[in-house]
Enzyme design. Structure first.
Site, PDB file in Angstrom:
ATOM      1  N   ASP A   1      -2.703   8.906 -41.483  1.00 14.84           N
ATOM      2  CA  ASP A   1      -2.793  10.352 -41.577  1.00 14.84           C
ATOM      3  C   ASP A   1      -4.256  10.775 -41.535  1.00 14.84           C
ATOM      4  O   ASP A   1      -5.113  10.147 -42.159  1.00 14.84           O
ATOM      5  CB  ASP A   1      -2.147  10.795 -42.900  1.00 14.84           C
ATOM      6  CG  ASP A   1      -2.097  12.296 -43.053  1.00 14.84           C
ATOM      7  OD1 ASP A   1      -1.462  12.954 -42.216  1.00 14.84           O
ATOM      8  OD2 ASP A   1      -2.685  12.800 -44.027  1.00 14.84           O
TER       9      ASP A   1
ATOM     10  N   GLU B   1      -5.250 -10.128 -39.264  1.00 17.42           N
ATOM     11  CA  GLU B   1      -4.992 -11.320 -40.082  1.00 17.42           C
ATOM     12  C   GLU B   1      -3.516 -11.706 -40.059  1.00 17.42           C
ATOM     13  O   GLU B   1      -3.167 -12.878 -40.202  1.00 17.42           O
ATOM     14  CB  GLU B   1      -5.392 -11.061 -41.537  1.00 17.42           C
ATOM     15  CG  GLU B   1      -6.877 -10.994 -41.806  1.00 17.42           C
ATOM     16  CD  GLU B   1      -7.129 -10.733 -43.291  1.00 17.42           C
ATOM     17  OE1 GLU B   1      -6.300 -11.183 -44.124  1.00 17.42           O
ATOM     18  OE2 GLU B   1      -8.131 -10.065 -43.614  1.00 17.42           O
TER      19      GLU B   1
END
Length: 532
Positions: A202, A258
């Site tokens: 957002d 990751e």
């Protein structure tokens, strides 16, 4: 073709507004169990992923975009166990799960802000943006809130103002404090560990503010009248869009990398140079994709759509856009563009064909696949602070947030068994219910299923290069890849346009291919394979 780790490239993402999708417990508000029950609809539609607007613990001053606990589910929506079950159910259906992350600000009820506001020397004193008043007691600068009025609120205990780019109940985090950045990244890791496939960020360009708190310059649109929202009278060069944002977006991307096969899409809230920021934020190891409000407004012309696509890929040839025509923040596009439509269904199908023919990833907002229209609400029915503040010139966002319509005959269109729902279902919206369209091969829903199947089966429509043909308004035409022709009549009149020779029609509406041309009826479109 994009690899499995790049599932997001060209994907169709279905946005769910949890309060309004499906109520399972009968309280009139949608919830996670309800979403899980309806996932089959999204899978059958042919979407690749779902995006959920915020479901975290919140006082709901801004319907969940004011978070008071970043690692738990608000009881309105259910529990963490309900969330885990929803993720598992989505994955079983082949749907990825993206969740909203509201990082720029928290709720004023968040424990960190409650501590921060108490004094200037507590452990969280520098976790939010605080500033001394001017000598005359006024706010530190001219920054305006996106919801109206100055972007500063006085706190008597600290004798300082705090920054709130949105509601005063949404104080902004101080991203110049490295502890804040690390903590927010940790909250994202919490959800990655629970199996989410990505995040929608957002207000991704609001994270950092100008350290020196310099004034924003003015903006005059030349109309002679101030806009409804005074924030639009400024160019927000100091309040947001700061260069420090880039490094933090790279940290977010590194975190997702990751885990492998995860993606992040950023919302760019900017009225002046949104496409440029979309490109900058998706180039290199930053956001995977970004969207702005450029195609979420009133403009509906061939030149407008062409400019946005060409400008993005000119500025960011290695970047990636995420295009949308509707979402939870703007009036639904079938209503917004009604003046260009022959009828609602024709306009809905034309808009869907255009959006799903664009290079990039695509966001569909719940109900868009039904040709859903904006709901007319009375002032006393509003819940949205934006609509309440700017009524009646800006009626806010409740009109696009009313409940999903599943059944034309059931109470509240099958959304809820409650006596009253948080927002009402009106008859024009009920008439577009899923069960009223499901078995009709000419329905908007049937069209969307066909169009999504076509996009999924033609890699050119997802990732192929775009070459625009020279056409006059209101016709937009381009080639995707080497041989897929896309032609759209953005008007309620008929037009004839010269195009390459058509070999196979893939999908069309009110279109008659001719020798080296196509005649398009009102809101007609043609997707075809050309000879070569």
């Amino acid at each position: 073709m994009s690899g499995s780790n790049e599932w997001w490239r060209g994907a169709v993402i279905y946005q769910i507004y949890p309060r309004s999708f499906q109520d399972d417990n009968g309280d009139g508000i949608g919830d996670l169990k309800g979403i899980t029950r309806r996932l089959g609809h999204i899978a059958e539609l042919g979407a690749d992923a779902i995006w959920l607007s915020p479901i975290f613990t919140s006082p709901m001053a801004d319907m969940g975009y004011d978070v008071s606990n970043y690692t738990d589910i608000d009881p309105l929506f259910g529990t963490l166990a309900d969330f885990d079950a929803m993720v598992a159910g989505a994955h079983e259906l082949g749907l990825k799960v993206i969740i909203d992350q509201v990082l720029s600000h928290s709720s004023d009820r968040h424990p960190f802000f409650q501590e921060s506001r108490r004094s200037r020397d507590n452990p969280k004193a520098d976790w939010y943006v605080w500033a001394d008043p001017r000598p005359d007691g006024t706010a530190p600068n001219n920054w305006q809130s996106m919801f109206g009025g100055i972007a500063w609120q006085w706190e008597p205990r600290r004798r300082q103002y705090y920054l709130h780019n949105f509601l005063k109940e949404q104080p902004d985090f101080n991203f110049h404090n490295p502890e804040v950045r690390e903590w927010l990244l940790g909250t994202m890791r919490f959800w990655l560990e629970r199996g989410v496939d990505g995040f929608r960020l957002d207000t991704a360009n609001f994270y950092f503010h100008d350290r020196l708190l310099r004034d924003n310059p003015p903006f005059d649109d030349g109309s002679g009248l101030p806009p409804v929202n005074p924030a639009m009278m400024q160019v927000h060069t100091r309040q947001k869009n700061q260069p420090e944002n880039i490094a933090f977006l790279e940290r977010i991307r590194a975190l997702l990398d990751e885990y492998g096969g995860r993606a992040v899409v950023g919302e760019i809230g900017e009225q002046h140079f949104a496409v440029e920021l979309m490109g900058e934020y998706t180039t290199g190891k930053r956001l995977n994709m970004a969207y702005s409000f450029e195609m979420l407004g009133p403009k509906f012309s061939a030149a407008h759509f062409r400019r946005n696509v060409e400008e993005f890929f000119r500025l960011a040839p290695q970047g990636w856009p995420c295009w949308a025509f509707s979402n939870h923040d703007v009036p639904r596009h079938v209503t917004r563009w009604a003046g260009f439509g022959h009828d609602q269904d024709s306009l809905a199908k034309l808009s869907g064909a255009l959006l799903l023919s664009l290079k990039g990833s695509i966001c569909l907002y719940q109900g868009e696949e039904l040709g859903q229209t904006e709901t007319e609400l009375a002032f006393e029915e509003l819940t949205d602070p934006q609509g309440i503040a700017f009524w009646p010139d800006d009626k806010g966002r409740d009109g696009c947030r009313t409940p999903m319509v599943w059944s034309a005959k059931e109470p509240h269109a099958g959304f809820s068994a409650a006596q009253k729902t948080w927002l009402p279902v009106r008859e024009p919206q009920r008439a577009r219910a899923v069960d009223a369209q499901a078995d009709n091969p000419d329905s908007v829903l049937a069209f969307y299923r066909t169009m999504l199947s076509l996009r999924r089966g033609r890699e050119e429509l997802k990732t192929g290069r775009t070459r625009f043909l020279e056409t006059a308004e209101p016709v937009l035409a381009f080639l995707r890849g080497e041989r897929v022709l896309c032609v759209f009549n953005l008007s309620a009149d008929s037009h004839r346009v010269d195009v390459p020779a058509v070999r196979t029609v893939l999908l069309s509406q009110a279109a008659e291919p001719q020798d080296g041309a196509v005649r398009l009826g009102p809101n007609g479109f043609l997707l075809a394979e050309i000879a070569g």
